[in-house]
Scaffold this active site. Sequence first.
Site, short mmCIF file in Angstrom:
data_model
loop_
_atom_site.label_atom_id
_atom_site.label_comp_id
_atom_site.label_asym_id
_atom_site.label_seq_id
_atom_site.Cartn_x
_atom_site.Cartn_y
_atom_site.Cartn_z
N GLU A 192 0.53 -1.03 0.27
CA GLU A 192 -0.33 -0.36 0.23
C GLU A 192 1.07 1.36 -0.43
O GLU A 192 1.60 1.50 0.31
CB GLU A 192 -0.90 -0.24 1.51
N LYS A 227 -7.12 -0.67 11.90
CA LYS A 227 -6.61 -1.32 10.30
C LYS A 227 -5.22 -0.42 9.65
O LYS A 227 -4.12 -0.63 9.28
CB LYS A 227 -8.07 -0.61 9.14
N ASP A 252 4.45 -14.11 11.39
CA ASP A 252 3.29 -14.75 11.39
C ASP A 252 1.83 -13.31 11.70
O ASP A 252 1.56 -13.30 12.60
CB ASP A 252 2.56 -15.80 12.61
P1 NAD Z 1 9.64 -23.26 16.07
O1 NAD Z 1 9.13 -24.51 16.85
O2 NAD Z 1 10.19 -23.13 15.11
O3 NAD Z 1 11.21 -22.42 17.36
C1 NAD Z 1 10.83 -22.47 18.35
C2 NAD Z 1 11.50 -23.20 19.24
O4 NAD Z 1 13.13 -23.07 19.29
C3 NAD Z 1 11.84 -23.66 21.36
O5 NAD Z 1 10.48 -24.42 21.22
C4 NAD Z 1 12.96 -23.40 21.32
O6 NAD Z 1 12.95 -24.72 21.47
C5 NAD Z 1 13.62 -23.18 20.26
N1 NAD Z 1 14.79 -22.47 20.61
C6 NAD Z 1 16.03 -22.13 20.97
N2 NAD Z 1 16.57 -20.74 20.64
C7 NAD Z 1 15.48 -20.07 21.37
C8 NAD Z 1 15.35 -18.45 22.02
N3 NAD Z 1 16.55 -17.96 22.38
N4 NAD Z 1 14.20 -18.63 22.63
C9 NAD Z 1 12.79 -19.91 22.68
N5 NAD Z 1 13.22 -20.88 21.86
C10 NAD Z 1 14.07 -20.86 21.73
O7 NAD Z 1 9.00 -22.13 16.17
P2 NAD Z 1 7.48 -20.83 16.90
O8 NAD Z 1 7.64 -20.16 17.57
O9 NAD Z 1 6.84 -21.89 18.24
O10 NAD Z 1 6.39 -21.46 16.09
C11 NAD Z 1 6.13 -20.46 15.58
C12 NAD Z 1 5.65 -20.83 13.93
O11 NAD Z 1 4.33 -21.23 14.56
C13 NAD Z 1 5.59 -19.92 13.00
O12 NAD Z 1 5.82 -20.19 11.70
C14 NAD Z 1 4.22 -19.38 13.09
O13 NAD Z 1 3.14 -19.25 11.77
C15 NAD Z 1 3.23 -20.94 13.64
N6 NAD Z 1 1.76 -21.26 14.16
C16 NAD Z 1 1.51 -20.82 14.32
C17 NAD Z 1 -0.54 -21.19 15.01
C18 NAD Z 1 -0.56 -20.18 16.08
O14 NAD Z 1 -0.37 -18.83 15.73
N7 NAD Z 1 -2.28 -20.07 15.99
C19 NAD Z 1 -0.14 -22.12 15.18
C20 NAD Z 1 0.03 -23.41 14.85
C21 NAD Z 1 1.51 -22.94 14.31
#
Ligand code: NAD
Length: 422
Positions: A82, A260, A276
């Site tokens: 936009e 928005k 996300d």
């Molecule tokens: P991820 O599982 O890829 O990474 C998180 C993991 O990284 C942690 O569990 C930990 O084991 C590790 N880690 C390493 N260094 C870390 C640090 N400094 N701090 C914290 N953790 C560290 O990612 P995530 O963040 O658990 O999930 C994000 C993804 O899930 C996004 O892509 C999102 O789109 C997706 N998602 C979203 C939903 C929702 O919002 N409802 C539902 C399902 C999936």
Amino acid sequence: MSTSQVSGFYKKSMEARLDIVRKAGKLTKEEAQVMANTGSLEPAVADRMIENVVGSMPLPLGIAVNFQINGRDYLIPMAIEEPSVVAAASNAAKMARVGGGFQAQTTDPVMIGQIQVVDVPDPDAAKVRVLEAREKILEVCNERDPVLVKFGGGARDVEARVIQTPREPMLVVHILVDCRDAMGANAVNTMAEAVAPLIEELSGGRVYLRIISNLAVKRLARATATFAQDAIGGEEVVEGILRAYAFAAADPYRCATHNKGIMNGIDAVVIATGNDWRAIEAGAHSYAALGGRYKPLTVWEKDSKGDLVGSIEVPMAVGLVGGATATHPTAKANVKLLGVKTASELAQVVAAVGLAQNFAALRALATEGIQRGHMSLHARNIAVMAGAEVDEVDDVVKRLLAEKVIRVDRAQEILQEMRGEK
Ligand code: NAD
């Protein structure tokens, strides 16, 4: 289109998928090539990020300038289609600098994992048993993510409620997980699934859903800024913005557009950093409606000197590890440019951009109206759409603006006239 049923589409190579799509959609070779171009994203990386990949869809990446947050300067990457958004954010940040820039804070990065329990014989007694077993529940959760625990995060607390639903009363257990630098959805969902058998045992009921909540009320980002009256156009502008805010606070139709405008800034940074944005959108709007009425995410007031003071408070589940932030090369470069060291710092930056964006929109609306600023950028898009070459765009824009007719058909006529004149 003959049929949309394509067996084994997901198993095919990107080229083979594109070929099928090209034929079915009667696309030219050039159109298919445009789709196939993945830019900075390696095709193999794109192919692993989602399913049925045929290419990518680039967005312009702009850099908002002038931002000072908690005394630090930031160049802020914004991915958005936009016009005016990046310019407006930069302009608002420039005006905020006069008053010391933005101050921002966050709560700990705590996300909520929900566990839904049905067929519970005595839900209120089960709730008490679950709360009593807090330590055991946290232990089971934390065993699932030693890496998160090592980085100082992990399951911190347990909540339980009995809710009345259209079907039956249900026990809902929340696990509160400090996700540190992760957005946390995978981390929290894994914990919620792991702890479900224990919750069934404690409650005597059956667990159904086990999933993160995007209403991240325990992971809030807040930013404030003072806009000096003289820096923004005087008392009348301050009053205009306060009236615009009052309108949004009282009327959901206006409030939707008010919020928005905030999300224009928030989403652009969230996308640029590979986060996300659906999660952020869901969190923001559900938070805005939490009191039972849809409210503005910002508050605008006047201080004793007559300066304008704005604040924003919004759930901000952004991460620096995991998701596309870790895999998308442009997102990685953008995070490096920002120089944020923690997910909480990123959340503060995003909140400040949301506030800046809201200020810019309200100021424009309360003064010259939004269209004037928009129109020259809009006219550029129209000129390009009409087929203007790079050296023709400026002249076409000038004439469209002078005539106050910003339409593709008129731009085409102007182009014809210009080319005829040559
Ligand atoms: P991820 O599982 O890829 O990474 C998180 C993991 O990284 C942690 O569990 C930990 O084991 C590790 N880690 C390493 N260094 C870390 C640090 N400094 N701090 C914290 N953790 C560290 O990612 P995530 O963040 O658990 O999930 C994000 C993804 O899930 C996004 O892509 C999102 O789109 C997706 N998602 C979203 C939903 C929702 O919002 N409802 C539902 C399902 C999936």
